[in-house]
Design a protein around this motif. Sequence first.
Motif, PDB file in Angstrom:
ATOM      1  N   GLU A 268      40.828 -20.066  -5.700  1.00 19.63           N
ATOM      2  CA  GLU A 268      40.311 -18.814  -6.050  1.00 19.63           C
ATOM      3  C   GLU A 268      40.976 -18.418  -7.481  1.00 19.63           C
ATOM      4  O   GLU A 268      40.384 -17.880  -8.317  1.00 19.63           O
ATOM      5  N   PHE A 269      42.191 -18.732  -7.488  1.00 17.93           N
ATOM      6  CA  PHE A 269      43.055 -17.999  -8.696  1.00 17.93           C
ATOM      7  C   PHE A 269      42.704 -18.998 -10.096  1.00 17.93           C
ATOM      8  O   PHE A 269      42.406 -18.306 -11.066  1.00 17.93           O
ATOM      9  N   VAL A 270      42.300 -20.365  -9.874  1.00 22.02           N
ATOM     10  CA  VAL A 270      41.705 -20.890 -10.872  1.00 22.02           C
ATOM     11  C   VAL A 270      40.338 -20.669 -11.321  1.00 22.02           C
ATOM     12  O   VAL A 270      40.161 -20.610 -12.561  1.00 22.02           O
ATOM     13  N   LYS A 271      39.595 -20.162 -10.126  1.00 22.06           N
ATOM     14  CA  LYS A 271      38.214 -19.864 -10.731  1.00 22.06           C
ATOM     15  C   LYS A 271      38.313 -18.761 -11.497  1.00 22.06           C
ATOM     16  O   LYS A 271      37.359 -18.180 -12.232  1.00 22.06           O
ATOM     17  N   ARG A 272      39.101 -17.630 -11.096  1.00 21.35           N
ATOM     18  CA  ARG A 272      39.199 -16.514 -11.785  1.00 21.35           C
ATOM     19  C   ARG A 272      39.682 -16.328 -13.095  1.00 21.35           C
ATOM     20  O   ARG A 272      39.535 -15.516 -13.749  1.00 21.35           O
ATOM     21  N   ASN A 273      40.338 -17.446 -13.654  1.00 23.99           N
ATOM     22  CA  ASN A 273      41.055 -17.195 -14.558  1.00 23.99           C
ATOM     23  C   ASN A 273      40.621 -18.502 -15.665  1.00 23.99           C
ATOM     24  O   ASN A 273      40.153 -19.775 -15.030  1.00 23.99           O
ATOM     25  N   SER A 274      40.470 -18.427 -16.982  1.00 25.72           N
ATOM     26  CA  SER A 274      40.280 -19.406 -17.905  1.00 25.72           C
ATOM     27  C   SER A 274      41.369 -20.141 -18.488  1.00 25.72           C
ATOM     28  O   SER A 274      42.315 -19.302 -19.100  1.00 25.72           O
ATOM     29  N   PHE A 275      41.689 -21.261 -18.478  1.00 24.11           N
ATOM     30  CA  PHE A 275      42.632 -22.045 -19.315  1.00 24.11           C
ATOM     31  C   PHE A 275      42.430 -23.105 -20.116  1.00 24.11           C
ATOM     32  O   PHE A 275      42.941 -23.910 -20.376  1.00 24.11           O
ATOM     33  N   ARG A 276      40.800 -22.927 -20.604  1.00 24.15           N
ATOM     34  CA  ARG A 276      40.357 -24.011 -21.207  1.00 24.15           C
ATOM     35  C   ARG A 276      41.144 -24.024 -22.712  1.00 24.15           C
ATOM     36  O   ARG A 276      41.106 -25.340 -23.092  1.00 24.15           O
ATOM     37  N   ASP A 277      41.383 -23.057 -23.467  1.00 28.46           N
ATOM     38  CA  ASP A 277      42.130 -23.387 -24.595  1.00 28.46           C
ATOM     39  C   ASP A 277      43.707 -23.307 -24.365  1.00 28.46           C
ATOM     40  O   ASP A 277      44.412 -22.824 -25.402  1.00 28.46           O
ATOM     41  N   LYS A 278      44.201 -23.326 -23.346  1.00 22.64           N
ATOM     42  CA  LYS A 278      45.673 -23.367 -23.141  1.00 22.64           C
ATOM     43  C   LYS A 278      46.272 -24.388 -22.423  1.00 22.64           C
ATOM     44  O   LYS A 278      45.580 -25.316 -21.511  1.00 22.64           O
ATOM     45  N   ARG A 279      47.392 -24.897 -23.037  1.00 21.19           N
ATOM     46  CA  ARG A 279      48.057 -26.057 -22.238  1.00 21.19           C
ATOM     47  C   ARG A 279      48.844 -25.489 -21.021  1.00 21.19           C
ATOM     48  O   ARG A 279      49.663 -24.655 -20.991  1.00 21.19           O
ATOM     49  N   CYS A 280      48.504 -26.007 -19.784  1.00 22.12           N
ATOM     50  CA  CYS A 280      48.791 -25.406 -18.548  1.00 22.12           C
ATOM     51  C   CYS A 280      49.879 -26.433 -17.831  1.00 22.12           C
ATOM     52  O   CYS A 280      49.786 -27.405 -18.215  1.00 22.12           O
ATOM     53  N   LEU A 281      50.886 -25.910 -17.156  1.00 18.84           N
ATOM     54  CA  LEU A 281      51.520 -26.794 -16.112  1.00 18.84           C
ATOM     55  C   LEU A 281      51.475 -26.110 -14.888  1.00 18.84           C
ATOM     56  O   LEU A 281      51.790 -24.806 -14.702  1.00 18.84           O
ATOM     57  N   PHE A 282      50.934 -26.848 -13.770  1.00 16.06           N
ATOM     58  CA  PHE A 282      51.005 -26.184 -12.685  1.00 16.06           C
ATOM     59  C   PHE A 282      51.757 -27.246 -11.556  1.00 16.06           C
ATOM     60  O   PHE A 282      51.969 -28.511 -11.624  1.00 16.06           O
ATOM     61  N   GLU A 296      43.361 -32.492  -4.046  1.00 19.51           N
ATOM     62  CA  GLU A 296      42.602 -33.256  -4.752  1.00 19.51           C
ATOM     63  C   GLU A 296      41.322 -32.807  -5.308  1.00 19.51           C
ATOM     64  O   GLU A 296      40.787 -33.113  -6.436  1.00 19.51           O
ATOM     65  N   ASP A 297      40.928 -31.960  -4.297  1.00 21.55           N
ATOM     66  CA  ASP A 297      39.696 -31.147  -4.910  1.00 21.55           C
ATOM     67  C   ASP A 297      40.002 -30.150  -5.971  1.00 21.55           C
ATOM     68  O   ASP A 297      39.112 -30.072  -7.053  1.00 21.55           O
ATOM     69  N   LEU A 298      41.159 -29.376  -5.889  1.00 27.16           N
ATOM     70  CA  LEU A 298      41.749 -28.447  -7.037  1.00 27.16           C
ATOM     71  C   LEU A 298      41.817 -29.241  -8.374  1.00 27.16           C
ATOM     72  O   LEU A 298      41.688 -28.740  -9.303  1.00 27.16           O
ATOM     73  N   LEU A 299      42.356 -30.581  -8.161  1.00 28.13           N
ATOM     74  CA  LEU A 299      42.780 -31.301  -9.408  1.00 28.13           C
ATOM     75  C   LEU A 299      41.546 -31.541 -10.057  1.00 28.13           C
ATOM     76  O   LEU A 299      41.282 -31.667 -11.471  1.00 28.13           O
ATOM     77  N   GLN A 300      40.347 -31.892  -9.460  1.00 29.87           N
ATOM     78  CA  GLN A 300      39.017 -32.025 -10.086  1.00 29.87           C
ATOM     79  C   GLN A 300      38.737 -30.987 -10.965  1.00 29.87           C
ATOM     80  O   GLN A 300      37.988 -31.104 -11.983  1.00 29.87           O
ATOM     81  N   ILE A 301      38.885 -29.751 -10.443  1.00 28.62           N
ATOM     82  CA  ILE A 301      38.481 -28.642 -11.291  1.00 28.62           C
ATOM     83  C   ILE A 301      39.519 -28.414 -12.402  1.00 28.62           C
ATOM     84  O   ILE A 301      38.990 -28.151 -13.468  1.00 28.62           O
ATOM     85  N   LEU A 302      40.948 -28.588 -12.122  1.00 27.78           N
ATOM     86  CA  LEU A 302      41.444 -28.347 -13.477  1.00 27.78           C
ATOM     87  C   LEU A 302      41.523 -29.613 -14.366  1.00 27.78           C
ATOM     88  O   LEU A 302      41.627 -28.958 -15.562  1.00 27.78           O
ATOM     89  N   ARG A 303      41.061 -30.832 -14.056  1.00 28.14           N
ATOM     90  CA  ARG A 303      40.672 -31.660 -15.202  1.00 28.14           C
ATOM     91  C   ARG A 303      39.590 -30.944 -16.017  1.00 28.14           C
ATOM     92  O   ARG A 303      39.479 -31.365 -17.300  1.00 28.14           O
ATOM     93  N   ARG A 304      38.537 -30.221 -15.495  1.00 26.53           N
ATOM     94  CA  ARG A 304      37.386 -29.777 -16.180  1.00 26.53           C
ATOM     95  C   ARG A 304      37.630 -28.405 -16.979  1.00 26.53           C
ATOM     96  O   ARG A 304      37.108 -28.311 -18.048  1.00 26.53           O
ATOM     97  N   CYS A 305      38.629 -27.504 -16.317  1.00 26.99           N
ATOM     98  CA  CYS A 305      38.766 -26.260 -16.884  1.00 26.99           C
ATOM     99  C   CYS A 305      40.138 -26.202 -17.861  1.00 26.99           C
ATOM    100  O   CYS A 305      40.482 -24.888 -18.422  1.00 26.99           O
ATOM    101  N   CYS A 306      41.076 -27.230 -17.624  1.00 28.25           N
ATOM    102  CA  CYS A 306      42.446 -27.010 -18.519  1.00 28.25           C
ATOM    103  C   CYS A 306      42.073 -27.755 -19.643  1.00 28.25           C
ATOM    104  O   CYS A 306      41.470 -28.856 -19.830  1.00 28.25           O
TER     105      CYS A 306
END
Length: 409
Positions: A268-282, A296-306
């Motif tokens: 839910e935290f990833v869905k509420r925030n935009s990381f597209r233009d930021k280099r992130c470390l989770f 595994e499901d969360l990583l799929q989302i991170l690949r698209r939004c980070c």
Amino acid sequence: MAEAILSAILGDFISRAISLLIGRFTSGKESTEGKLQRISHLLIRIHSVVEEANGRHISNHGTLQWLSELIDGEYQGCYLLDSIGYGSGQEEANELCDGDKVVPPQVSTLSLFNPAKRVRVDGGTMRRSNKFVSWRHNVGAADEIDRVLERLQGVSHDLREFIMLLQNCKSIRRPLATSIFREGQMFGRHVEKETIINFLLHEGEQSPAGELGVLPIVGAVGVGKTTLVQHACDDARVCNHFAVIILCSFSCVYDVKNNQVTLIDPLEFVKRNSFRDKRCLFVFENVDRHKKHILEDLLQILRRCCKEESKVIITTNNRRVANIGTVEPIILRVLRCAEYWFFFKAHAFAGTDTEGNPSLISAAMGIARKLNGSFFGAKIIGGVLRDRPDPNLWCKILRSNIGGNAPDG
């Protein structure tokens, strides 16, 4: 030029050969005190080089392994010297503990150990000559002194070459340490920490193109996975590299940059925030087989939004979870006896002079062995001992059941 290089190599070879022959000829005649004095001097040399290496960004794997051997030898030597001083306080400690004998360290515990971070060495180490008496006639201990001395001589032979390699490594600006307690938290994990940082800073070299880099860190409960990751994330190189650093425990997230904790599911935290233009470390902590499917499901989302070049670290005690990684996992093992002793000692004594308290050293070494290498145990028990330097309390703790499993440290 070639002749000069050849002459230098031959000169170095001849010098080492002569030193080896002299060492073999005199080894049987040298006194125990003399050997221990040489160990102390070698430790000072090695420690100064290790300190220099800790202030450099070492990205070469071979150089890191070399550093690991130097640190390994340093810990063997220092643990040997502390074990010798241990004997003078054993009888006093046994009396304080009401007949509960404190078992001294066995010679076998001084065998080769894994890498560790730093220890403090000075010439005063050898002001304990009155404590060598019981060791002079101990054949096993004398053999161990010879083995440690030979080991230190071996790793110190090429210090010049190692220093030359360090000159090619970028210096790291480190803040002045204010507490040995903080320094003590990373005993035994410097090489692993640098491996993590190399993974985080190298962009696109360790993962397929377009793939989110995932590094698994695997180790048993209490081995120090969380401590290791926290120190890597606190490093200035990592903080400057990533715009966003998030620690996730699946029930809450901690924003390192903003120092904020939010009780929210990481998805839910990833869905509420935009990381597209930021280099992130989770960082995802304590991932078990059930949480692996969620991740595994969360990583799929991170690949698209980070943003590309973002990275993920997971900690787990299950090797089957590690196959989620895109690089080889880092396997953390329990610190061996000598390594763990200095980690525990930094917490229990907090940099104070222990020379005048041999009974406390005796009790502390017994407590450290019962903790079975637990980082959590060292922090909690060591903190209690540091705040209350009462020999009777220390002996009560030694007699108690403190060797069970502890939460991850």
